[in-house]
Design a protein around this motif. Structure first.
Motif, PDB file in Angstrom:
ATOM      1  N   LEU A 163      26.334  26.687  29.043  1.00 56.87           N
ATOM      2  CA  LEU A 163      26.136  27.742  28.050  1.00 56.87           C
ATOM      3  C   LEU A 163      25.642  27.148  26.733  1.00 56.87           C
ATOM      4  O   LEU A 163      24.690  27.668  26.132  1.00 56.87           O
ATOM      5  N   GLU A 164      26.252  26.073  26.287  1.00 63.13           N
ATOM      6  CA  GLU A 164      25.839  25.423  25.044  1.00 63.13           C
ATOM      7  C   GLU A 164      24.381  24.985  25.111  1.00 63.13           C
ATOM      8  O   GLU A 164      23.610  25.212  24.173  1.00 63.13           O
ATOM      9  N   ARG A 165      24.021  24.372  26.207  1.00 60.57           N
ATOM     10  CA  ARG A 165      22.655  23.847  26.326  1.00 60.57           C
ATOM     11  C   ARG A 165      21.619  24.954  26.473  1.00 60.57           C
ATOM     12  O   ARG A 165      20.528  24.860  25.912  1.00 60.57           O
ATOM     13  N   ILE A 166      21.955  25.990  27.230  1.00 59.18           N
ATOM     14  CA  ILE A 166      21.000  27.098  27.386  1.00 59.18           C
ATOM     15  C   ILE A 166      20.768  27.797  26.051  1.00 59.18           C
ATOM     16  O   ILE A 166      19.645  28.159  25.720  1.00 59.18           O
ATOM     17  N   LEU A 167      21.820  27.965  25.265  1.00 62.76           N
ATOM     18  CA  LEU A 167      21.674  28.645  23.981  1.00 62.76           C
ATOM     19  C   LEU A 167      20.956  27.798  22.939  1.00 62.76           C
ATOM     20  O   LEU A 167      20.482  28.332  21.939  1.00 62.76           O
ATOM     21  N   SER A 168      20.888  26.511  23.162  1.00 58.85           N
ATOM     22  CA  SER A 168      20.248  25.655  22.166  1.00 58.85           C
ATOM     23  C   SER A 168      19.023  24.923  22.711  1.00 58.85           C
ATOM     24  O   SER A 168      18.685  23.840  22.249  1.00 58.85           O
ATOM     25  N   ILE A 169      18.350  25.541  23.669  1.00 60.06           N
ATOM     26  CA  ILE A 169      17.114  24.965  24.202  1.00 60.06           C
ATOM     27  C   ILE A 169      16.062  24.933  23.097  1.00 60.06           C
ATOM     28  O   ILE A 169      15.863  25.910  22.382  1.00 60.06           O
ATOM     29  N   HIS A 170      15.418  23.804  22.994  1.00 57.35           N
ATOM     30  CA  HIS A 170      14.297  23.652  22.058  1.00 57.35           C
ATOM     31  C   HIS A 170      13.094  23.176  22.864  1.00 57.35           C
ATOM     32  O   HIS A 170      13.198  22.245  23.654  1.00 57.35           O
ATOM     33  N   ILE A 171      11.981  23.838  22.661  1.00 54.14           N
ATOM     34  CA  ILE A 171      10.770  23.448  23.371  1.00 54.14           C
ATOM     35  C   ILE A 171       9.723  22.964  22.381  1.00 54.14           C
ATOM     36  O   ILE A 171       9.813  23.223  21.178  1.00 54.14           O
ATOM     37  N   ASP A 172       8.745  22.276  22.910  1.00 55.04           N
ATOM     38  CA  ASP A 172       7.679  21.671  22.112  1.00 55.04           C
ATOM     39  C   ASP A 172       6.995  22.678  21.187  1.00 55.04           C
ATOM     40  O   ASP A 172       6.707  22.376  20.034  1.00 55.04           O
TER      41      ASP A 172
END
Length: 189
Positions: free
Chosen positions: A82-91
């Motif tokens: 959940l933490e990682r999905i909510l804080s996805i950063h893309i190029d």
């Protein structure tokens, strides 16, 4: 230049100009610095909107791929996922001046609508993780995943409006991370 390099050069110059002047960028202004004709741009993109759509679709694909990888990672707990999905950063977030996105509302309303729809979709992995978290005790049982998605989408869209980020004194990536923390610490058991 080969075809892939030409397309990349067009997109890169388009982004550079967008970052400088916003949606007022023109195909003519993109041609000159990379020494191609407007006709060449049309070989790769049907219009200026086609470039916007290419960037949007590529960004969506990047987010979806990142979500899928996180969701399917057996080494992560539900909370970590959940933490990682909510804080996805893309190029694309780092390459495009996010503070100019709100200008699309008036200058490119059709694209702005597609852009907003993109934020309001692709939450399936998050919803599935919230449901999984409810079942395994990681997430409070009363949490409504669809309501969280509505709040998250609205929050993200509001970051584009006016000078919100400038007034807050933070970058887009920082704002997303902070929103993710606020949501998570409110839903975790």
């Amino acid at each position: 230049m080969d075809k892939d390099n030409v397309k990349l050069a067009i997109v890169n110059e388009f982004i550079a100009q967008f970052n400088a002047i916003g949606p007022k960028v023109t195909l003519d202004s993109v041609c000159k610095p990379i020494r191609i004709s407007k006709k060449t741009i049309y070989k790769y993109f049907p219009s200026k909107a086609g470039i916007y759509d290419f960037i949007l679709k590529d960004a969506q694909a990047g987010v979806l791929a990142a979500q899928r990888a996180i969701f399917n990672d057996p080494n992560l707990s539900t909370k970590e996922k959940l933490e990682r999905i909510l804080s996805i950063h893309i190029d694309w977030e780092e390459r495009i001046d996010i503070t100019k996105i709100f200008q699309f509302e008036e200058s490119e309303p059709e694209f702005y609508h597609r852009f907003i729809e993109a934020y309001q979709s692709n939450w399936d992995f998050f919803i599935r993780l919230v449901d999984e978290g409810k079942q395994n005790g990681t997430v409070k049982p009363e949490v409504n995943a669809e309501l969280i998605v509505t709040v998250l989408s609205s929050s993200m869209v509001n970051l584009y409006k006016g000078e919100t980020l400038t007034n807050l004194g933070i970058e887009y990536a920082q704002a997303i991370d902070e929103i993710a923390r606020m949501i998570l610490y409110g839903i975790l058991a």
